[in-house]
Design an enzyme around this catalytic site. Structure first.
Site, PDB file in Angstrom:
ATOM      1  N   GLU A  69      11.798  24.642  64.871  1.00 42.27           N
ATOM      2  CA  GLU A  69      11.928  23.220  64.523  1.00 42.27           C
ATOM      3  C   GLU A  69      12.776  22.459  65.534  1.00 42.27           C
ATOM      4  O   GLU A  69      12.844  21.231  65.494  1.00 42.27           O
ATOM      5  CB  GLU A  69      12.487  23.074  63.097  1.00 42.27           C
ATOM      6  N   HIS A 117      14.829  28.797  66.768  1.00 39.77           N
ATOM      7  CA  HIS A 117      14.558  27.685  65.851  1.00 39.77           C
ATOM      8  C   HIS A 117      13.308  26.945  66.302  1.00 39.77           C
ATOM      9  O   HIS A 117      13.386  26.078  67.173  1.00 39.77           O
ATOM     10  CB  HIS A 117      15.732  26.704  65.857  1.00 39.77           C
ATOM     11  N   CYS A 155      15.861  32.131  62.019  1.00 34.92           N
ATOM     12  CA  CYS A 155      17.260  32.352  62.389  1.00 34.92           C
ATOM     13  C   CYS A 155      17.963  33.264  61.381  1.00 34.92           C
ATOM     14  O   CYS A 155      17.610  34.430  61.282  1.00 34.92           O
ATOM     15  CB  CYS A 155      17.986  31.020  62.586  1.00 34.92           C
TER      16      CYS A 155
END
Lengths: 254, 200
Positions: free
Chosen positions: B183, B181, B79
């Site tokens: 994650e 992202h 990001c």
């Protein structure tokens, strides 16, 4: 292709999930961490936790829930309810939530949006707004606070625009009239707000069938639709809803 | 050992959780010396480019990331961390680290699209170990108002479309950058992180 989001909302009271009708009559529906894990597996795109715990002393229970959810669930989630200071925002973000939703506190003190956005970024700060039809207001909708109990001298459309200019990154727009009724979202309200701001709008309140989501995502111009009862009570799964949206040519993550 | 750079740009809890879930061997640190000794680096971040660069300058962490990248060891920017490895960001006209050639631009307000680009979007990638076992056109979670415009096509690892096509992931030697992202992108995101852990 950019996709419309299905956001599953979990009301959490003292560490347990509950669901109310028109903000009242809450019944227990389960453990928030287990439920979050279930919805993650079922394909929810995002989760929202509203802490409806009344007392400040029990805030820690919610932070614990947030931490456990963050360790097991790898999709974005936000937390709302009782967020009234920058420290509250910080506690929730550091526990692992992507976003916080401010509602009553932002109406009382709009600078929390500005300060929160400058500290954590606009993407972190969601305006939660409870609105109900009121012909006396310029846009036809009035803002309420304190879980829909207190009417404010504030127009819903004006407030949405103000929140955007203060730095809110998203609006979760809840219709008090439709909440818990399962008769469909407030399309007119959602369309008016979503088309008037440049930030994403999540429609909330009234979902009872997959057709309701299709309507608010299409005609209502919502970027995302929030659901609760229709999945909590097993009437539908997230997958059922997404399948229906796909048949309506609404792009969703399968 | 993976070093996760903590430069106070947003919250590292979700990166921490995902790496723990994958049983990754990692630590989170704001110490440039310690980070330079690790085998791999993850450079995450959410927030605003100018303030992030200020912190990176004043702490020496920016120099550490540059030095690490030039050593040839694997680096993954996420990001804001992905944007900052490029030359320049339009966000408050901020000179960035200049590790991959290109600029970071703001989504035009006249596209009729909501900004930030917030939500799930599909990506098309080119064959790289980073994308092993991830189906083409998988959805990843994005949240950003600025996008990467890579100067060279050879550095584009994946593209995404939001009004315009933009660089969703970039690659230069062992330097990788994801605008999305991983994650927070469910199974494909975890797979990507697993690939970074195992294949680089």
């Amino acid at each position: 292709m950019f996709q419309k989001r299905i956001v599953v909302c979990l009301d959490v009271k003292e560490g347990r999930c509950t669901k109310g009708i028109k903000f009242k009559d809450n019944i227990d529906v389960g453990d928030p961490v287990e439920m979050a894990a279930k919805y993650y597996r079922d394909g929810a795109d995002e989760l929202v936790f509203y802490d409806i715990t009344a007392s400040h002393e029990k805030r820690g229970i919610m932070i614990d829930v947030v931490r456990k959810v963050a360790e097991q669930i790898f999709i974005p989630f936000s937390v709302g309810g009782g967020i009234s200071t920058l420290d509250d925002i910080k506690d929730v973000i550091l526990a692992g939530a992507e976003k916080v939703s401010v509602n009553s506190s932002a109406v009382r003190n709009p600078s929390i949006i500005e300060e929160g956005a400058s500290l954590f970024g606009s993407q972190c700060i969601v305006l939660g707004m409870d609105a109900a039809a009121d012909p006396d207001m310029p846009s036809g909708y009035r803002v309420f606070i304190n879980g829909g109990r207190k009417a404010m001298d504030l127009d819903a459309l004006a407030w949405a625009k103000q929140a955007e200019s203060l730095g809110a990154g998203e609006i979760v727009l809840n219709s008090i009239d439709a909440d818990g009724m399962k008769t469909g979202y407030e399309i007119n309200l959602t369309k008016m707000i979503s088309r008037s701001v440049g930030i994403p709008v999540v429609a909330s309140g009234g979902a009872g069938s997959p057709e309701h989501l299709a309507a608010v995502l299409k005609e209502g111009s919502a970027d995302a639709a929030l659901i609760a009862s229709m999945v909590h009570f097993g009437d539908y799964t997230v997958e059922d809803i997404k399948k229906h949206l796909t048949t309506q040519k609404i792009p969703v993550r399968m | 050992m993976i070093g996760v750079v903590d430069y106070k740009a947003g919250n590292l809890k979700s990166v921490d959780s995902a790496l723990s879930h994958l049983h990754g061997d990692f630590f989170i640190s704001d110490d440039p010396e310690k980070l330079l000794k690790c085998d791999k680096m993850i450079f995450p971040g959410v927030g605003e480019a100018y303030s992030a660069m200020e912190v990176l300058r004043s702490t020496g962490l920016g120099e550490a990331v540059k030095e690490f990248a030039s050593s040839g060891k694997p680096l993954l920017g996420i990001c804001l961390g992905a944007q900052i490895v490029f030359d320049h960001s339009e966000e408050r006209d901020t000179p960035c680290l200049g590790i991959i050639p290109g600029k970071v631009k703001r989504f035009a307000p006249d596209m009729g699209l909501k900004v930030p680009h917030m939500g799930w979007n599909t990506i098309e990638y080119r064959e790289l170990p980073l994308f092993k076992d991830i189906p083409q056109n998988s959805s990843f979670y994005f949240v950003h108002s600025y996008y990467i415009a890579s100067e060279n096509d050879e550095n584009v690892a994946a593209i995404c479309e939001y009004g315009i096509p933009f660089t969703a992931a970039a690659v230069k030697d062992n330097i990788l950058a994801c605008q999305f992202h991983p994650e927070k992108s469910g199974e494909p995101g975890l797979q990507l992180l697993k690939n970074f852990i195992e294949l680089y």
